[in-house]
Design an enzyme around this catalytic site. Sequence first.
Site, PDB file in Angstrom:
ATOM      1  N   GLN A  35       0.818  -1.215   0.000  1.00 33.96           N
ATOM      2  CA  GLN A  35       0.000   0.000   0.000  1.00 33.96           C
ATOM      3  C   GLN A  35       0.855   1.270   0.000  1.00 33.96           C
ATOM      4  O   GLN A  35       2.060   1.223   0.257  1.00 33.96           O
ATOM      5  CB  GLN A  35      -0.900   0.010   1.246  1.00 33.96           C
ATOM      6  CG  GLN A  35      -0.130  -0.104   2.549  1.00 33.96           C
ATOM      7  CD  GLN A  35      -0.893  -0.797   3.663  1.00 33.96           C
ATOM      8  OE1 GLN A  35      -2.101  -0.907   3.625  1.00 33.96           O
ATOM      9  NE2 GLN A  35      -0.191  -1.253   4.708  1.00 33.96           N
ATOM     10  N   HIS A  66      -8.004   3.845  19.884  1.00 31.95           N
ATOM     11  CA  HIS A  66      -7.094   2.857  20.500  1.00 31.95           C
ATOM     12  C   HIS A  66      -7.532   2.471  21.910  1.00 31.95           C
ATOM     13  O   HIS A  66      -7.433   1.303  22.297  1.00 31.95           O
ATOM     14  CB  HIS A  66      -5.648   3.386  20.486  1.00 31.95           C
ATOM     15  CG  HIS A  66      -5.099   3.483  19.096  1.00 31.95           C
ATOM     16  ND1 HIS A  66      -4.617   4.642  18.553  1.00 31.95           N
ATOM     17  CD2 HIS A  66      -5.000   2.551  18.113  1.00 31.95           C
ATOM     18  CE1 HIS A  66      -4.216   4.426  17.301  1.00 31.95           C
ATOM     19  NE2 HIS A  66      -4.440   3.169  17.020  1.00 31.95           N
ATOM     20  N   ASP A  90       0.674   1.579  13.580  1.00 35.48           N
ATOM     21  CA  ASP A  90       1.015   2.911  14.119  1.00 35.48           C
ATOM     22  C   ASP A  90       1.463   2.832  15.573  1.00 35.48           C
ATOM     23  O   ASP A  90       1.993   3.791  16.130  1.00 35.48           O
ATOM     24  CB  ASP A  90      -0.156   3.894  13.970  1.00 35.48           C
ATOM     25  CG  ASP A  90      -1.451   3.334  14.538  1.00 35.48           C
ATOM     26  OD1 ASP A  90      -1.444   2.844  15.677  1.00 35.48           O
ATOM     27  OD2 ASP A  90      -2.481   3.383  13.830  1.00 35.48           O
ATOM     28  N   GLU A 110       2.259  -7.446  12.126  1.00 28.87           N
ATOM     29  CA  GLU A 110       1.896  -6.405  11.148  1.00 28.87           C
ATOM     30  C   GLU A 110       2.470  -6.836   9.802  1.00 28.87           C
ATOM     31  O   GLU A 110       3.643  -7.161   9.711  1.00 28.87           O
ATOM     32  CB  GLU A 110       2.465  -5.057  11.621  1.00 28.87           C
ATOM     33  CG  GLU A 110       2.531  -3.957  10.590  1.00 28.87           C
ATOM     34  CD  GLU A 110       1.171  -3.532  10.032  1.00 28.87           C
ATOM     35  OE1 GLU A 110       0.296  -3.134  10.811  1.00 28.87           O
ATOM     36  OE2 GLU A 110       1.010  -3.597   8.787  1.00 28.87           O
ATOM     37  N   GLY A 142      -0.780 -11.848   9.352  1.00 26.66           N
ATOM     38  CA  GLY A 142      -1.533 -12.219  10.562  1.00 26.66           C
ATOM     39  C   GLY A 142      -2.458 -13.401  10.323  1.00 26.66           C
ATOM     40  O   GLY A 142      -2.731 -14.188  11.236  1.00 26.66           O
ATOM     41  N   ASP A 160      -6.675  -4.970  14.760  1.00 26.40           N
ATOM     42  CA  ASP A 160      -6.582  -3.544  14.447  1.00 26.40           C
ATOM     43  C   ASP A 160      -6.228  -3.394  12.975  1.00 26.40           C
ATOM     44  O   ASP A 160      -5.151  -2.922  12.633  1.00 26.40           O
ATOM     45  CB  ASP A 160      -5.515  -2.906  15.357  1.00 26.40           C
ATOM     46  CG  ASP A 160      -5.447  -1.405  15.176  1.00 26.40           C
ATOM     47  OD1 ASP A 160      -6.325  -0.836  14.494  1.00 26.40           O
ATOM     48  OD2 ASP A 160      -4.497  -0.798  15.710  1.00 26.40           O
ATOM     49  N   GLY A 161      -7.150  -3.824  12.132  1.00 24.37           N
ATOM     50  CA  GLY A 161      -6.862  -3.837  10.700  1.00 24.37           C
ATOM     51  C   GLY A 161      -7.457  -2.654   9.964  1.00 24.37           C
ATOM     52  O   GLY A 161      -8.005  -1.724  10.564  1.00 24.37           O
ATOM     53  N   PRO A 167      -7.779  -5.430  -0.158  1.00 22.81           N
ATOM     54  CA  PRO A 167      -6.918  -6.361   0.578  1.00 22.81           C
ATOM     55  C   PRO A 167      -7.385  -6.618   2.021  1.00 22.81           C
ATOM     56  O   PRO A 167      -7.119  -7.677   2.590  1.00 22.81           O
ATOM     57  CB  PRO A 167      -5.540  -5.678   0.591  1.00 22.81           C
ATOM     58  CG  PRO A 167      -5.691  -4.383  -0.106  1.00 22.81           C
ATOM     59  CD  PRO A 167      -7.067  -4.252  -0.660  1.00 22.81           C
TER      60      PRO A 167
HETATM   61  N1  SPD Z   1     -11.677   3.781   7.909  1.00 20.49           N
HETATM   62  C1  SPD Z   1     -10.512   3.522   8.671  1.00 20.49           C
HETATM   63  C2  SPD Z   1     -10.585   2.292   9.506  1.00 20.49           C
HETATM   64  C3  SPD Z   1      -9.271   2.033  10.119  1.00 20.49           C
HETATM   65  C4  SPD Z   1      -9.282   1.070  11.238  1.00 20.49           C
HETATM   66  N2  SPD Z   1      -7.960   0.829  11.746  1.00 20.49           N
HETATM   67  C5  SPD Z   1      -7.225   1.960  12.117  1.00 20.49           C
HETATM   68  C6  SPD Z   1      -5.868   1.609  12.642  1.00 20.49           C
HETATM   69  C7  SPD Z   1      -5.449   2.508  13.740  1.00 20.49           C
HETATM   70  N3  SPD Z   1      -4.483   1.889  14.574  1.00 20.49           N
END
Ligand code: SPD
Length: 288
Positions: A35, A66, A90, A110, A142, A160-161, A167
């Site tokens: 990406q 978070h 992040d 990740e 993952g 946390d995707g 994808p």
């Molecule tokens: N539309 C955005 C959705 C993102 C969800 N994951 C964000 C990751 C932050 N750690």
Amino acid sequence: MEEKKYNAWYEETFQGTRLSLALEQMVYTGQSEFQKVEIFDTVRYGRVMTLDGVFMTSEKDEFLYHEMLTHPAMLTAIEPKRVLVIGGGDGGTVREVLRHPSVEKCVMIEIDELVVTACKEHLPSIGTAWEDPRLDVRFADGIDYVKNSEEEKYDVILLDGTDPIGPGEVLFAMEFFRACKRMLKPGGALALQSETPMLMGEVFAETQHKLRELFSTVAPYFGPVALYPSGQWSWTFCSDELDPLAPRAERQAEIAQGCRYYNAGIHNGAFAIPNYVQALIDERGKKS
Ligand code: SPD
């Protein structure tokens, strides 16, 4: 107050919506095999990171997302020692996980090393726990990990995707959820980001029903994330043994002291299902 004129805007286009932030300057642009990663300074949201043009996190409001992804499951689990985070490049989710003193090991899987490298350098205010010795960051898929790992299982798993478009779709597949459950200890909890019910109602409801096939308790919960389309976000708590409305009060009070959004009242209120969302779930239920 007079509206200032801004010369440049960063615009996200998402499922028939456009959201723009006044831009101060681009800070980083990189392309991985997965990406495009961009980091930039904005007038109102501080530093922001996007993946393929979709807002992922901002300095201004990252705590909303978070804290809510992490603490409901961590504080419902009895004494979470081993935690798995999938995605979360992040660093915001592992930061919140590692605030729990019971955690002995937090494995973060990740897929895209570039996200972590870029965020470590340009978003250090979000990933403040990279050096914690309990953290084990691995750059891998993952999905492969939860399907095939023979490692010790986890007390809490957090997903946390990205959005389930292109994808990211595989992160909302039954096969993936089943594999996550395989990696949970008895008495464990899974929590995932489950999109905006306002704009992604079908995906949201479908996800609830998939998870209900696997877990005896599937409880969606809600909160604001100003950066994401519609502003109303959802996460979902899943467990076979735990009741999300019975968090450990003592630990909760300690953790909440260091939070900017999460507290006991927010925890309880977040599990109230808005009527339009309940209707989405019920409607999808009639189809099966
Ligand atoms: N539309 C955005 C959705 C993102 C969800 N994951 C964000 C990751 C932050 N750690």
